[in-house]
Design a protein around this motif. Structure first.
Motif, PDB file in Angstrom:
ATOM      1  N   LYS A  55     -50.633  22.741  14.446  1.00  0.00           N
ATOM      2  CA  LYS A  55     -50.591  21.326  14.804  1.00  0.00           C
ATOM      3  C   LYS A  55     -50.933  20.487  13.595  1.00  0.00           C
ATOM      4  O   LYS A  55     -51.665  20.923  12.716  1.00  0.00           O
ATOM      5  N   VAL A  56     -50.410  19.286  13.570  1.00  0.00           N
ATOM      6  CA  VAL A  56     -50.479  18.471  12.350  1.00  0.00           C
ATOM      7  C   VAL A  56     -50.845  17.020  12.671  1.00  0.00           C
ATOM      8  O   VAL A  56     -50.310  16.098  12.054  1.00  0.00           O
ATOM      9  N   ASN A  57     -51.777  16.826  13.612  1.00  0.00           N
ATOM     10  CA  ASN A  57     -52.150  15.447  13.944  1.00  0.00           C
ATOM     11  C   ASN A  57     -53.216  14.935  12.979  1.00  0.00           C
ATOM     12  O   ASN A  57     -54.317  14.591  13.376  1.00  0.00           O
ATOM     13  N   TYR A  58     -52.848  14.922  11.692  1.00  0.00           N
ATOM     14  CA  TYR A  58     -53.740  14.385  10.662  1.00  0.00           C
ATOM     15  C   TYR A  58     -52.881  13.857   9.524  1.00  0.00           C
ATOM     16  O   TYR A  58     -51.720  14.239   9.372  1.00  0.00           O
ATOM     17  N   SER A  59     -53.470  12.978   8.744  1.00  0.00           N
ATOM     18  CA  SER A  59     -52.743  12.439   7.600  1.00  0.00           C
ATOM     19  C   SER A  59     -52.677  13.511   6.496  1.00  0.00           C
ATOM     20  O   SER A  59     -53.573  14.359   6.434  1.00  0.00           O
ATOM     21  N   PRO A  60     -51.665  13.580   5.662  1.00  0.00           N
ATOM     22  CA  PRO A  60     -50.622  12.574   5.442  1.00  0.00           C
ATOM     23  C   PRO A  60     -49.408  12.677   6.370  1.00  0.00           C
ATOM     24  O   PRO A  60     -48.437  11.946   6.157  1.00  0.00           O
ATOM     25  N   TYR A  61     -49.406  13.562   7.371  1.00  0.00           N
ATOM     26  CA  TYR A  61     -48.276  13.544   8.322  1.00  0.00           C
ATOM     27  C   TYR A  61     -48.211  12.144   8.942  1.00  0.00           C
ATOM     28  O   TYR A  61     -49.256  11.512   9.186  1.00  0.00           O
ATOM     29  N   GLY A  62     -47.021  11.662   9.173  1.00  0.00           N
ATOM     30  CA  GLY A  62     -46.864  10.351   9.795  1.00  0.00           C
ATOM     31  C   GLY A  62     -47.093   9.180   8.866  1.00  0.00           C
ATOM     32  O   GLY A  62     -47.135   8.032   9.314  1.00  0.00           O
ATOM     33  N   ILE A  63     -47.208   9.438   7.565  1.00  0.00           N
ATOM     34  CA  ILE A  63     -47.495   8.337   6.631  1.00  0.00           C
ATOM     35  C   ILE A  63     -46.430   7.237   6.704  1.00  0.00           C
ATOM     36  O   ILE A  63     -46.729   6.064   6.498  1.00  0.00           O
ATOM     37  N   ASP A  64     -45.191   7.599   7.048  1.00  0.00           N
ATOM     38  CA  ASP A  64     -44.121   6.598   7.161  1.00  0.00           C
ATOM     39  C   ASP A  64     -43.749   6.321   8.611  1.00  0.00           C
ATOM     40  O   ASP A  64     -42.676   5.780   8.892  1.00  0.00           O
ATOM     41  N   PHE A  65     -44.598   6.736   9.533  1.00  0.00           N
ATOM     42  CA  PHE A  65     -44.321   6.523  10.961  1.00  0.00           C
ATOM     43  C   PHE A  65     -45.153   5.341  11.440  1.00  0.00           C
ATOM     44  O   PHE A  65     -46.326   5.225  11.069  1.00  0.00           O
ATOM     45  N   PRO A  66     -44.555   4.440  12.255  1.00  0.00           N
ATOM     46  CA  PRO A  66     -45.290   3.229  12.651  1.00  0.00           C
ATOM     47  C   PRO A  66     -46.655   3.505  13.286  1.00  0.00           C
ATOM     48  O   PRO A  66     -47.594   2.745  13.074  1.00  0.00           O
ATOM     49  N   GLU A  67     -46.781   4.607  14.033  1.00  0.00           N
ATOM     50  CA  GLU A  67     -48.074   4.897  14.679  1.00  0.00           C
ATOM     51  C   GLU A  67     -48.944   5.856  13.876  1.00  0.00           C
ATOM     52  O   GLU A  67     -49.956   6.349  14.384  1.00  0.00           O
ATOM     53  N   GLY A  68     -48.566   6.149  12.641  1.00  0.00           N
ATOM     54  CA  GLY A  68     -49.357   7.075  11.829  1.00  0.00           C
ATOM     55  C   GLY A  68     -49.167   8.508  12.274  1.00  0.00           C
ATOM     56  O   GLY A  68     -48.101   8.869  12.761  1.00  0.00           O
ATOM     57  N   HIS A  69     -50.219   9.335  12.132  1.00  0.00           N
ATOM     58  CA  HIS A  69     -50.058  10.754  12.484  1.00  0.00           C
ATOM     59  C   HIS A  69     -50.150  10.923  13.998  1.00  0.00           C
ATOM     60  O   HIS A  69     -51.087  10.463  14.647  1.00  0.00           O
TER      61      HIS A  69
END
Ligand SMILES: *[C@@H]1O[C@H](CO)[C@@H](O)[C@H](O)[C@H]1NC(C)=O
Ligand SMILES: *[C@@H]1O[C@H](CO)[C@@H](O)[C@H](O)[C@H]1NC(C)=O
Length: 353
Positions: A55-69
């Motif tokens: 699982k990857v619910n931490y930064s930097p995943y989602g850095i370009d996603f409106p809701e973040g990780h």
């Protein structure tokens, strides 16, 4: 860093992004609902609360996603997210645990990172929602929908996408020290065993009302940074034996789609060829270096700073494509000029049937 893309390609990519942005302000979706099955290619947070290392619910995943990780395995949207936008949905389809009673009318995302067609796939990483469990969850949703008094969506008109199978290779068949499938089957036999199980699962989806079903073939798994590091490439750009296993699976999956279209004349199955869609990137011989700094399991180091220009990388971590690749996948599976990429036709055509 994989940041030395051909300037012409980067220009094309920016035009594609721009084009997509303008497309996204559509009002009413083309289909009443959209259901998503699969693995980390589509997972949008289903693994977050599970006891798993996948699982990857931490930064930097989602850095370009409106809701973040959020648990998405990329810097931005998944291909499933972008296909949803192209279908005209103005909100992302929620994950199964987060879907409200109102949400489920538009669809649910059941995708679970590291999960496979087979139950045991990825088990060494912890609890996962393998394909049969995703279908059980869908059965629960379908029965909840059937009890609605009003605005019940017509499940036959919805689009269903399934992107699964790569973990049956990289988190099973090619993990010799943890799984014995490669002692029991040749590559060709394993593809056959997987397809037989997948065929049953797709027929279950049909029995639950699915009539517009899109299945994704496997991308060239032997071109990911992790496999190249593990197995070496013998001077080739990718690990050939792994790609060959994927091609055997894809050929069988394509035949299955043809057969299902024959047998279930009131349903339409579409095959999306990820390997051919992504092949222009392979032809450019880009270095396959992850954009983020990775830890020993090839996921990003938490809180690390990723490469600055994500549009110039193919891989965000050791396994997963960046958003720019996901845009390419979504766009070419939604509108395709070739039956090599989308057979017998693209998702746009399927939606309009
Ligand atoms: C393979 O492993 C499974 C359990 O993971 C076991 O039940 C089975 O006997 C093994 N088969 C062989 C041929 O080693
Ligand atoms: C399609 O129908 C044929 C003939 O009835 C049957 O043998 C075959 O198993 C069916 N295949 C699928 C995938 O349903």
């Amino acid at each position: 860093m994989a940041c030395d893309l051909d300037p012409l390609l980067s220009l094309c990519i920016f035009i594609v992004v721009f084009h997509l942005r303008t497309l996204l302000v559509t009002s009413k979706p083309q289909v009443p609902c959209y259901f998503i099955f699969g693995d980390s290619w589509v997972d949008n947070g289903n693994n977050n609360k599970l006891d798993t290392r996948c699982k990857v619910n931490y930064s930097p995943y989602g850095i370009d996603f409106p809701e973040g990780h959020t648990g998405r395995f990329s810097n931005g949207r998944s291909s499933a997210d972008i296909i949803g936008q192209l279908l005209g949905f103005n909100k992302f389809i929620p994950s199964y645990p987060s879907a409200s009673k109102k949400d489920i009318k538009r669809g649910v995302n059941y995708g679970s990172g590291c999960a496979g067609i087979r139950k045991e796939t990825g088990r060494h990483l912890g609890v996962l929602i393998y394909m049969d469990r995703q279908l059980r969850r869908h059965k629960i949703i379908v029965s909840r929908l059937s009890r609605l008094k009003k605005n019940r969506p017509n499940l036959k008109k919805c689009v269903y996408i399934v992107n699964i199978g790569s973990n049956d290779y990289i988190n099973n068949f090619f993990l010799h020290d943890k799984y014995n499938t490669s002692d029991r089957y040749t590559k060709a036999q394993f593809a056959e065993v997987l397809i037989q199980q997948y065929s049953k699962q797709l027929r279950t989806l049909y029995s639950l009302g699915g009539r517009k079903i899109v299945v994704f073939g496997l991308a060239d798994m032997g071109c990911t940074p992790v496999q190249i590091h593990k197995f070496g490439t013998n001077g080739k750009p990718c690990v050939e034996s792994i790609n060959e296993a994927g091609r055997l699976f894809n050929d069988r999956l394509m035949s299955l789609v043809v057969e299902l279209n024959k047998n279930k004349s009131d349903a339409r199955f579409v095959f999306i060829n990820l390997a051919s869609i992504l092949s222009p990137l392979g032809d450019m011989h880009l270095p396959s270096t992850p954009c983020c700094r990775v830890k020993e399991n090839w996921q990003c180091v938490p809180e690390s700073v990723p490469c600055p220009v994500r549009e110039w990388s193919i891989f965000f971590d050791g396994y997963h494509p960046t958003e720019i690749c996901n845009i390419m996948i979504a766009k070419r599976s939604y509108t395709s000029s070739s039956q090599v990429d989308a057979y017998p036709y693209d998702i746009k055509h399927l939606a309009q049937l």
